[in-house]
Design a protein around this motif. Sequence first.
Motif, PDB file in Angstrom:
ATOM      1  N   ASN A  31      16.781   5.180   3.972  1.00  0.00           N
ATOM      2  CA  ASN A  31      15.801   4.931   4.404  1.00  0.00           C
ATOM      3  C   ASN A  31      14.326   4.909   5.835  1.00  0.00           C
ATOM      4  N   ILE A  32      15.223   4.916   6.447  1.00  0.00           N
ATOM      5  CA  ILE A  32      15.099   4.440   8.133  1.00  0.00           C
ATOM      6  C   ILE A  32      13.500   5.815   8.643  1.00  0.00           C
ATOM      7  N   ALA A  88      11.604   7.465  14.315  1.00  0.00           N
ATOM      8  CA  ALA A  88      12.236   5.926  14.902  1.00  0.00           C
ATOM      9  C   ALA A  88      13.663   6.732  14.673  1.00  0.00           C
ATOM     10  N   ALA A  89      14.004   6.887  13.717  1.00  0.00           N
ATOM     11  CA  ALA A  89      15.270   8.279  13.635  1.00  0.00           C
ATOM     12  C   ALA A  89      15.521   9.147  14.856  1.00  0.00           C
ATOM     13  N   VAL A  90      14.692   9.993  14.302  1.00  0.00           N
ATOM     14  CA  VAL A  90      14.774  11.147  15.740  1.00  0.00           C
ATOM     15  C   VAL A  90      14.553  10.911  17.366  1.00  0.00           C
ATOM     16  N   MET A  91      13.840   9.369  17.442  1.00  0.00           N
ATOM     17  CA  MET A  91      13.817   8.455  18.942  1.00  0.00           C
ATOM     18  C   MET A  91      15.149   8.227  19.065  1.00  0.00           C
ATOM     19  N   ILE A 151       7.913   0.395  11.367  1.00  0.00           N
ATOM     20  CA  ILE A 151      10.133   0.258  10.192  1.00  0.00           C
ATOM     21  C   ILE A 151      10.494  -0.862  10.709  1.00  0.00           C
ATOM     22  N   THR A 152      11.133  -1.210   8.919  1.00  0.00           N
ATOM     23  CA  THR A 152      11.031  -2.753   8.769  1.00  0.00           C
ATOM     24  C   THR A 152      12.588  -3.215   9.022  1.00  0.00           C
ATOM     25  N   ASP A 153      12.692  -4.157   9.141  1.00  0.00           N
ATOM     26  CA  ASP A 153      13.641  -4.948   9.941  1.00  0.00           C
ATOM     27  C   ASP A 153      15.047  -4.404   9.507  1.00  0.00           C
TER      28      ASP A 153
END
Length: 223
Positions: free
Chosen positions: A140-141, A145-148, A5-7
Amino acid sequence: MAITITDLSLLKLLQLCSVNLPVGGFAFSQGLETACEINWVANSTDTKTWIETQIAHSLEKLDFPCFIRAFHAAENQDNDELNYWNRYLLASRETHELYVADTAMGAALKRLLKSLDISIPISGDISFCVLFAYVCAHWNIEQQAAVMGFGWTWLENQIAAAIKLVPLGQTVAQQLLLELQPMLAASVNESLLIQDDDIGGNLPGLSLASSLHETQYSRLFRS
């Protein structure tokens, strides 16, 4: 599975997961208040079991798979599919209180997103879970990571409710968060493998607790 994932995406995800996000998650115990009232949950061990059961039989089997499909629909700008999974998830809420908990937070998030000039292509009542997925895709996540992040938001709200209701001390609460993190991560991974026909939760005890909460004499929470 590693998550990349980007910053900037990470910061946006943290903003969505923040307890300061004005969606009112603190107002809902998701049946935990009644579970404490009738002594199903009386200590930290009971609390852990209550939360683990919901992760395994509700989030992993229902919320996370619907989140993933809503996320894909948003990525593909398929509004019909997005609305389908919103209706599917809301139809799966087995009590009025569980339905309201989801849609009240969804409505609050919708108001916030409108103030941020983000249009919402979902009609009628909106599931917080589905709308969370939509905005993650919009920003654009990365999907996993979004589900988490969504799962963490749910878990943190449950622990916050348990602090008041069981009650738990702050140190015990933090220990529970640490102990439950591996299971939450594993459930996210398992949810990626679930087929459409297998989506659905099965927690009659949660439904019963939620139903009883509606007429509970003394309440701190809305559900």
